[in-house]
Design a protein around this motif. Structure first.
Motif, PDB file in Angstrom:
ATOM      1  N   LEU A   3       0.784  -0.797   0.650  1.00  0.00           N
ATOM      2  CA  LEU A   3       0.438  -0.156  -0.169  1.00  0.00           C
ATOM      3  C   LEU A   3       0.568   1.429   0.793  1.00  0.00           C
ATOM      4  O   LEU A   3       1.416   1.279   0.628  1.00  0.00           O
ATOM      5  CB  LEU A   3      -1.437   0.218   0.908  1.00  0.00           C
ATOM      6  N   ILE A   4       0.761   1.750  -0.851  1.00  0.00           N
ATOM      7  CA  ILE A   4       1.047   3.330  -0.956  1.00  0.00           C
ATOM      8  C   ILE A   4       0.486   4.235  -0.197  1.00  0.00           C
ATOM      9  O   ILE A   4       0.019   4.931  -0.407  1.00  0.00           O
ATOM     10  CB  ILE A   4       1.239   3.845  -2.471  1.00  0.00           C
ATOM     11  N   THR A   5       1.202   4.834   0.387  1.00  0.00           N
ATOM     12  CA  THR A   5       0.371   5.394   1.726  1.00  0.00           C
ATOM     13  C   THR A   5       1.304   6.726   2.528  1.00  0.00           C
ATOM     14  O   THR A   5       2.311   7.324   1.726  1.00  0.00           O
ATOM     15  CB  THR A   5       0.017   5.006   2.913  1.00  0.00           C
ATOM     16  N   SER A   6       0.594   7.581   2.982  1.00  0.00           N
ATOM     17  CA  SER A   6       1.428   8.620   3.580  1.00  0.00           C
ATOM     18  C   SER A   6       0.229   9.020   5.054  1.00  0.00           C
ATOM     19  O   SER A   6      -0.575   8.647   5.035  1.00  0.00           O
ATOM     20  CB  SER A   6       1.333   9.948   3.377  1.00  0.00           C
ATOM     21  N   PRO A   7       1.345   8.841   6.263  1.00  0.00           N
ATOM     22  CA  PRO A   7       0.700   8.996   7.613  1.00  0.00           C
ATOM     23  C   PRO A   7      -0.398  10.504   7.641  1.00  0.00           C
ATOM     24  O   PRO A   7      -0.391  10.231   8.447  1.00  0.00           O
ATOM     25  CB  PRO A   7       1.661   8.995   7.876  1.00  0.00           C
ATOM     26  N   VAL A  33       5.186   7.092   1.950  1.00  0.00           N
ATOM     27  CA  VAL A  33       6.104   8.065   0.859  1.00  0.00           C
ATOM     28  C   VAL A  33       5.724   9.894   0.379  1.00  0.00           C
ATOM     29  O   VAL A  33       4.862  10.347   1.774  1.00  0.00           O
ATOM     30  CB  VAL A  33       5.700   7.524  -0.899  1.00  0.00           C
ATOM     31  N   LYS A  34       6.284  10.460   0.609  1.00  0.00           N
ATOM     32  CA  LYS A  34       5.858  11.896   0.465  1.00  0.00           C
ATOM     33  C   LYS A  34       6.402  12.332  -1.291  1.00  0.00           C
ATOM     34  O   LYS A  34       6.775  11.752  -1.626  1.00  0.00           O
ATOM     35  CB  LYS A  34       7.275  12.508   0.873  1.00  0.00           C
ATOM     36  N   THR A  35       5.103  12.970  -1.479  1.00  0.00           N
ATOM     37  CA  THR A  35       4.024  13.382  -2.651  1.00  0.00           C
ATOM     38  C   THR A  35       3.394  14.278  -2.625  1.00  0.00           C
ATOM     39  O   THR A  35       2.763  14.903  -0.998  1.00  0.00           O
ATOM     40  CB  THR A  35       3.702  12.262  -2.771  1.00  0.00           C
ATOM     41  N   ARG A 200      -0.407  11.770  11.062  1.00  0.00           N
ATOM     42  CA  ARG A 200       1.215  12.910  11.872  1.00  0.00           C
ATOM     43  C   ARG A 200       1.877  13.315  10.203  1.00  0.00           C
ATOM     44  O   ARG A 200       0.946  12.432   9.833  1.00  0.00           O
ATOM     45  CB  ARG A 200       1.750  11.761  13.313  1.00  0.00           C
ATOM     46  N   ASP A 201       2.385  14.321  11.094  1.00  0.00           N
ATOM     47  CA  ASP A 201       3.813  14.115   9.785  1.00  0.00           C
ATOM     48  C   ASP A 201       4.980  14.022   9.958  1.00  0.00           C
ATOM     49  O   ASP A 201       5.154  13.631  10.721  1.00  0.00           O
ATOM     50  CB  ASP A 201       3.690  16.293  10.096  1.00  0.00           C
ATOM     51  N   THR A 202       5.085  13.290   8.613  1.00  0.00           N
ATOM     52  CA  THR A 202       6.379  13.244   8.749  1.00  0.00           C
ATOM     53  C   THR A 202       7.535  13.949   8.297  1.00  0.00           C
ATOM     54  O   THR A 202       7.338  15.375   7.892  1.00  0.00           O
ATOM     55  CB  THR A 202       6.803  12.585   7.181  1.00  0.00           C
TER      56      THR A 202
END
Length: 202
Positions: A3-7, A33-35, A200-202
């Motif tokens: 799963l391509i995701t971001s928190p 990922v960061k996108t 949450r932010d990364t």
């Protein structure tokens, strides 16, 4: 599967909550990922030509994308029953309402983040937030009995949408005058799946 995701993504959070609720955590690896809309990560573009997350890379067949498509696929795979046939149209409508809240709320965030301040339109921000408030009012007036019923993806979508409002728009005080919805969310947010996927932010 991956799963391509971001928190920070509430759309991805919906999928992640379903994965927990369906008992699929051992079957799916999260690829964080960061996108951004202005700079799409190559992993995202390879899986989804629209450049959006989440996307699900399956073991066989092409990647699938859009949170609602992925949720339907994983619900079927895990036999989780979060799209019950007996109230399917209500579940889908509630899920769509939650998506609309997110679309408007994220639109405000993107406007502030990517457009120069002197080019931002307060009226446009207000118009987007008006969509959110109408949807929240409708949830409180028409959907509380459904929200309080057996778990389904409509509830998951609303829970993730309200969580995003807390995450990015806490200054707008969405709870004010919406005690029933506030109480429902306070209880829903204690679910293990919601606790495990807090944004949450990364």
């Amino acid at each position: 599967m991956k799963l391509i995701t971001s928190p920070a993504s509430p759309y991805a959070r919906k999928v992640r909550v379903l994965i927990h609720e369906a008992g699929l955590t051992d079957d799916i690896q999260e690829m964080q990922v960061k996108t951004t809309p202005m700079a799409t990560a190559p992993e995202v573009a390879a899986a989804n030509p629209l450049g959006k997350i989440p996307a699900l890379i399956r073991d066989t067949g092409p990647a699938i994308y859009d949170s609602r498509v992925i949720c339907r696929y994983l619900d079927d795979r895990g036999q989780a029953g979060l799209y019950p046939q007996a109230r399917l149209w209500e579940v889908l409508t509630l899920e769509a309402t939650a998506e609309g809240i997110l679309d408007a709320a994220i639109g405000i965030v993107y406007e502030r983040r990517f457009r120069p301040e002197h080019m931002q339109l307060v009226d446009w921000h207000d118009a987007q937030w008006a969509k959110v408030t109408r949807a929240l009012d409708t949830l409180g007036k028409m959907w509380m009995s459904h929200l309080s019923g057996p778990l389904d993806m409509g509830q998951v979508g609303v829970g993730c949408a309200l969580g995003y409002l807390d995450f990015r728009h806490d200054d707008r005080e969405w709870r004010k005058g919406r005690g029933a919805l506030d109480d429902w969310y306070a209880a829903f947010a204690t679910r293990e799946s919601m606790q495990a996927t807090e944004p949450r932010d990364t």
